[in-house]
Design an enzyme around this catalytic site. Structure first.
Site, mmCIF file in Angstrom:
data_model
loop_
_atom_site.group_PDB
_atom_site.id
_atom_site.type_symbol
_atom_site.label_atom_id
_atom_site.label_comp_id
_atom_site.label_asym_id
_atom_site.label_seq_id
_atom_site.Cartn_x
_atom_site.Cartn_y
_atom_site.Cartn_z
ATOM 1 N N HIS A 73 74.791 -12.173 48.654
ATOM 2 C CA HIS A 73 74.235 -11.456 47.502
ATOM 3 C C HIS A 73 74.139 -12.425 46.338
ATOM 4 C CE1 HIS A 73 73.193 -7.452 45.943
ATOM 5 N NE2 HIS A 73 73.525 -7.958 44.764
ATOM 6 N N ASP A 152 76.415 3.189 42.612
ATOM 7 C CA ASP A 152 75.779 1.983 42.086
ATOM 8 C C ASP A 152 74.296 2.205 41.820
ATOM 9 O OD1 ASP A 152 75.767 -0.803 41.264
ATOM 10 O OD2 ASP A 152 74.557 -1.143 43.045
ATOM 11 N N ARG A 159 72.080 0.704 33.731
ATOM 12 C CA ARG A 159 72.361 -0.596 33.110
ATOM 13 C C ARG A 159 71.063 -1.339 32.832
ATOM 14 N NH1 ARG A 159 75.335 -3.427 37.354
ATOM 15 N NH2 ARG A 159 75.613 -5.139 35.911
ATOM 16 N N SER A 174 79.411 -3.659 40.902
ATOM 17 C CA SER A 174 78.107 -3.299 41.463
ATOM 18 C C SER A 174 77.864 -4.048 42.771
ATOM 19 C CB SER A 174 77.021 -3.640 40.432
ATOM 20 O OG SER A 174 75.758 -3.671 41.016
ATOM 21 N N LYS A 178 78.612 -2.464 47.036
ATOM 22 C CA LYS A 178 77.564 -2.442 48.071
ATOM 23 C C LYS A 178 77.988 -3.279 49.276
ATOM 24 C CE LYS A 178 74.082 -3.855 45.327
ATOM 25 N NZ LYS A 178 74.162 -3.588 43.900
#
Ligand code: URA
Length: 435
Positions: A73, A152, A159, A174, A178
């Site tokens: 990520h 999220d 956000r 966040s 995930k």
């Protein structure tokens, strides 16, 4: 594997070993046992039942995903289409990649928006669908679901439009919510640093990396991070469909050097973390082979098809939606490119319709930029250095204004660009890389 003797043994009241159950389930999931033989075995089970040990073995085999599951990520960047190249590439090397990504956030792009530029591509798979696809193809590329990290999805969207993105705890929660929900064996993080990152200072990037590594390690998910440069856009394309096209070119062996370098570095970490290779050199070689042989591009094609997209896009980029207006931008003078400001570019993509200003905004996949120069390049005045893709002349004007501000040309380089990949962070500490 020889299935008939196993069916016969079960039919005649015998038992199968845990290894046999495991092999049967793995082979069936990989389409190496036809349905008619599996049906015969199921009927034998129906008639004869399962011993307690057999039931446990079958349940474990069905629970297991078979291959190691690793994901990566990014903390968010401009022109960062690495996930689109990396997920199929690593899956083509025999590692399962159950990738759960986000949408555009602030001035940065999102993998889901890029994938959805492919006509028909569905990122909203259910958990069951995603799991079945990972077992079959070794890769699924999805967004949050009502079952996985549902909070999220809502917090992320809030956000994005309330100026509450750039906070270490919010970014860490966040991303890690995930990623940990995927049930990974390991996680690799691409933590951006520089003016285009949410947290521009290297100390902040290191703190963010260490925060996420601690969250991962404490929850049984070995996590490693690379710090990569975001003081200029990554690759050439910025904007959803344009980035998807560049990612496909990369999978076909025609990717820009910086994009390939970051992709390979993260891929090496993923293969090492999965345990499929023992050295960085071998891991890199395996990745290069998977890309050069066309296996990675083929994997992406199969993922696109499985998720409802038009797989022809891998051969023919004109399948992607095309901008109404395209104009070339020329170098304002002869000199050296001092800066290509990623934040100005990212914000312009959003303003041109390629990102969201309000939670429910639709995203225009066609708009954006292709910028062919990098800081340090010497360029002759009047030569093309970028193209603007927009939905109307007002968008072209906006794009030109952004390029005038973002690309600074001077007599000489005034500030050294950040090293493309500068640090490797693990639970054991921070290593400064010499690249
Ligand atoms: N990516 C995410 O998923 N969340 C963030 O907050 C930033 C980048």
């Amino acid at each position: 594997m020889l299935v008939v003797p196993l069916i016969e043994r079960k039919r005649d009241g015998g038992t199968l070993t845990p290894e046999e159950w495991s092999a049967l389930v793995a082979a069936y999931t990989a389409d190496r046992i036809p349905d008619y033989q599996m049906s015969a075995l199921l009927m034998a089970v129906l008639l004869r039942g399962l011993e307690r040990q057999e039931l446990a073995a079958l349940t474990d085999a069905m629970l297991a995903w078979g291959t190691p599951r690793v994901d990566k990520h990014s903390t968010g960047g401009v022109g960062d289409k690495v996930s689109l190249v990396l997920a199929p590439l690593v899956a083509a090397c025999g590692v399962a990649v159950p990738m759960m990504s986000g949408r555009g956030l602030g001035h940065t792009g999102g993998t889901l928006d890029k994938l959805e530029a492919i006509p028909g591509f569905r990122t909203g798979l259910s958990l069951t669908e995603a799991k079945a696809q990972v077992m079959k193809l070794g890769c699924a590329m999805i967004g949050q679901t009502p079952e996985i990290a549902p909070a999220d999805r809502r917090l992320y969207a809030l956000r994005d439009v309330t100026g509450t993105v750039a906070a270490i705890p919010l970014i860490a929660a966040s991303i890690m919510s995930k990623k940990l929900a995927e049930g990974l064996n390991a996680l690799v993080l691409d933590v951006k640093r520089g003016t285009g990152a949410f947290l521009p200072k290297v100390e902040q990037s290191l703190e963010l990396a260490q925060t996420m590594i601690a969250l991962g390690e404490d929850r049984g998910c070995p996590t490693v991070a690379l710090l990569t440069a975001m003081d200029r856009p990554l690759g050439r394309a910025c904007g959803n469909a344009l980035e998807t096209e560049e990612a496909i070119l990369a999978l076909r062996g025609e990717g820009p050097a910086d994009l390939m370098e970051v992709t390979y570095a993260l891929g090496v970490e993923m293969l090492l973390a999965a345990g499929v290779e023992k050295t960085s050199k071998k891991a890199r070689h395996r990745l290069e082979n998977a890309l050069g042989s066309g296996l990675a591009a083929e994997k992406f094609e199969r993922v696109i098809e499985a998720q409802g997209g038009n797989p022809k896009v891998v051969e023919d980029a004109s399948v992607l939606p095309q901008a109404q207006e395209v104009e070339v931008y020329n170098a304002p003078r002869t000199g050296v490119v001092q800066r290509v400001d990623p934040k100005i570019i990212g914000r312009a993509v959003v303003a041109m319709g390629g990102g969201r200003l309000a939670v429910d905004d639709a995203v225009d996949p066609t708009v954006g930029f292709v910028i062919t120069v990098k800081p340090g390049d010497k360029i002759p005045g009047g030569e093309p250095i970028a193209s603007v893709f927009a939905k109307d002349p007002a968008g072209i004007k906006l794009g030109f204004e952004a390029l005038q501000q973002a690309i600074v040309v001077g007599d000489k380089l005034t500030e050294k660009p950040l090293p493309l990949i500068s640090h490797r962070v693990t639970k054991d500490g921070v290593e400064q890389l010499k690249r």
